[in-house]
Design a protein around this motif. Sequence first.
Motif, PDB file in Angstrom:
ATOM      1  N   GLU A 159     -18.308  78.193  10.967  1.00 16.25           N
ATOM      2  CA  GLU A 159     -16.940  78.274  11.480  1.00 16.25           C
ATOM      3  C   GLU A 159     -16.644  79.669  12.007  1.00 16.25           C
ATOM      4  O   GLU A 159     -16.057  79.846  13.082  1.00 16.25           O
ATOM      5  N   LEU A 160     -17.042  80.670  11.229  1.00 16.71           N
ATOM      6  CA  LEU A 160     -16.754  82.057  11.596  1.00 16.71           C
ATOM      7  C   LEU A 160     -17.502  82.457  12.863  1.00 16.71           C
ATOM      8  O   LEU A 160     -16.950  83.103  13.758  1.00 16.71           O
ATOM      9  N   ALA A 161     -18.773  82.063  12.954  1.00 18.36           N
ATOM     10  CA  ALA A 161     -19.561  82.394  14.152  1.00 18.36           C
ATOM     11  C   ALA A 161     -19.002  81.691  15.385  1.00 18.36           C
ATOM     12  O   ALA A 161     -18.948  82.266  16.474  1.00 18.36           O
ATOM     13  N   ALA A 162     -18.549  80.436  15.209  1.00 16.11           N
ATOM     14  CA  ALA A 162     -18.055  79.673  16.349  1.00 16.11           C
ATOM     15  C   ALA A 162     -16.746  80.219  16.895  1.00 16.11           C
ATOM     16  O   ALA A 162     -16.453  80.057  18.081  1.00 16.11           O
ATOM     17  N   ARG A 163     -15.951  80.880  16.063  1.00 12.30           N
ATOM     18  CA  ARG A 163     -14.702  81.434  16.572  1.00 12.30           C
ATOM     19  C   ARG A 163     -14.828  82.926  16.898  1.00 12.30           C
ATOM     20  O   ARG A 163     -13.860  83.668  16.911  1.00 12.30           O
ATOM     21  N   GLY A 164     -16.061  83.325  17.162  1.00 15.43           N
ATOM     22  CA  GLY A 164     -16.295  84.675  17.668  1.00 15.43           C
ATOM     23  C   GLY A 164     -16.512  85.722  16.613  1.00 15.43           C
ATOM     24  O   GLY A 164     -16.482  86.920  16.895  1.00 15.43           O
ATOM     25  N   GLY A 165     -16.779  85.314  15.359  1.00 16.21           N
ATOM     26  CA  GLY A 165     -17.021  86.276  14.298  1.00 16.21           C
ATOM     27  C   GLY A 165     -15.779  87.008  13.851  1.00 16.21           C
ATOM     28  O   GLY A 165     -15.865  87.988  13.117  1.00 16.21           O
ATOM     29  N   VAL A 166     -14.606  86.527  14.274  1.00 13.03           N
ATOM     30  CA  VAL A 166     -13.353  87.183  13.903  1.00 13.03           C
ATOM     31  C   VAL A 166     -12.808  86.511  12.660  1.00 13.03           C
ATOM     32  O   VAL A 166     -12.530  85.309  12.657  1.00 13.03           O
ATOM     33  N   ARG A 167     -12.638  87.286  11.618  1.00  9.74           N
ATOM     34  CA  ARG A 167     -12.117  86.728  10.384  1.00  9.74           C
ATOM     35  C   ARG A 167     -10.622  86.950  10.295  1.00  9.74           C
ATOM     36  O   ARG A 167     -10.139  88.059  10.530  1.00  9.74           O
ATOM     37  N   ARG A 168      -9.910  85.888   9.959  1.00  2.22           N
ATOM     38  CA  ARG A 168      -8.476  86.022   9.752  1.00  2.22           C
ATOM     39  C   ARG A 168      -8.219  86.437   8.313  1.00  2.22           C
ATOM     40  O   ARG A 168      -8.868  85.971   7.399  1.00  2.22           O
ATOM     41  N   GLY A 169      -7.250  87.298   8.099  1.00  2.00           N
ATOM     42  CA  GLY A 169      -6.922  87.718   6.738  1.00  2.00           C
ATOM     43  C   GLY A 169      -7.531  89.067   6.416  1.00  2.00           C
ATOM     44  O   GLY A 169      -7.956  89.810   7.297  1.00  2.00           O
ATOM     45  N   PRO A 170      -7.609  89.429   5.111  1.00  2.00           N
ATOM     46  CA  PRO A 170      -8.098  90.740   4.705  1.00  2.00           C
ATOM     47  C   PRO A 170      -9.521  90.975   5.171  1.00  2.00           C
ATOM     48  O   PRO A 170     -10.312  90.043   5.313  1.00  2.00           O
ATOM     49  N   SER A 171      -9.850  92.253   5.416  1.00  4.25           N
ATOM     50  CA  SER A 171     -11.201  92.595   5.836  1.00  4.25           C
ATOM     51  C   SER A 171     -12.146  92.483   4.648  1.00  4.25           C
ATOM     52  O   SER A 171     -11.736  92.351   3.508  1.00  4.25           O
ATOM     53  N   GLY A 172     -13.445  92.599   4.938  1.00  2.00           N
ATOM     54  CA  GLY A 172     -14.438  92.461   3.888  1.00  2.00           C
ATOM     55  C   GLY A 172     -15.066  91.080   3.933  1.00  2.00           C
ATOM     56  O   GLY A 172     -14.617  90.196   4.658  1.00  2.00           O
ATOM     57  N   PRO A 173     -16.149  90.879   3.156  1.00  2.49           N
ATOM     58  CA  PRO A 173     -16.821  89.580   3.190  1.00  2.49           C
ATOM     59  C   PRO A 173     -15.948  88.457   2.643  1.00  2.49           C
ATOM     60  O   PRO A 173     -15.072  88.680   1.803  1.00  2.49           O
TER      61      PRO A 173
END
Length: 372
Positions: free
Chosen positions: A335-349
């Motif tokens: 999911e994360l790779a398909a939406r461009g590697g952009v994570r919503r919410g706090p940074s970090g893994p």
Amino acid sequence: METFPEKGRSWQHGASRAHRRPARPERGGAVAATIKDVAASAGVGIATVSRVFSGTGAVSAATRERVLAAARDLHYRPSAVGRSLKTRRTGGLGLAVPDATDPFCADLIGGVLDCARTLGQHVLLDATLGDPAREAEIADRFAEQRVDGVIAVPSGTGDPWEGFPRAGVPLVFAGRVPSCRTWTGRAPAVLADDAAGIRSAVEYLVGLGHRRVGFLGAPAPGTPPDVREDAFRAALTALGVPVEEDLVARARPTRDSAYAAAAGLLQRRSDLTAVLASGHLPGEAAVLVARELDLRVPADLSIAMVDDVAWAELCDPPLTAVSRPARDLGYRACELAARGGVRRGPSGPVLLPTELVVRGSCGPAPSRRARH
């Protein structure tokens, strides 16, 4: 109704030329429908059909449904080759794992494929076999094939993958990150909460009275401690149990190395009462060596391990294990790779919870005496 031939086709007499429906492609080698055929059948322009299938531009819900219905009726499929020539991307995701036959990796792959299927993506899969040179070759191949994104379970430092973010290609690490002492978080990661899992296992063993707990499968000599070894040491310290260096057995991620480490640990420390294996390979080795040394589990030795693989429940007795959500890790990473590697919410893994599955391989610590 009369029909009149026109350049190899038959048309119903009186049909509107603008809205006539092209013949449906038949099996057996007939020419497949084109985007022009879909546009004519739906009564729209080619640009509208293109917007529907590319997902770009404004198209009303009614028009979109009409185009999709026409495409279904004509058995039309957008050309992946044409799309890749236009976008200079293959429309696929690259997935690199250490070993596709490994139970944990197999579940992670399943999660990636499940997610990719729902997103209409295809996946290019390859195995690094823990070899940095092979990992670099796979990274180069993914770059040459112009994948839309990469999901990697890194084998080492992660250097082979660093070029993807710089080229604007989403990169997501799954299951683990490159040597955690050097990884700086330049790419997002989806991980199991290994530290919490190790902590729960250590607390369980100490709660059973164990004070001489071995840690089997720490990173090989000369490499920095990983998250699991750090968590093991921190958990014992927090519980007031001294960390004995002689009880930390190091191994490479192979069966032979794990077996040698388990044999060395259990033979040199006959007073050991419990072993926590850092993965299913050292866990398997601990079970085999204990059997060869005629140690009763759990009467003489308690065994727990990370990764609740299928055979853990089939052991005699069944093994206590820290369950890591491999399939969910793969799904979330995709999911994360398909939406461009952009994570919503706090940074970090992204950390997914683990669970301690208690079974019969752990029991109260035996009395303080050397085994014979």
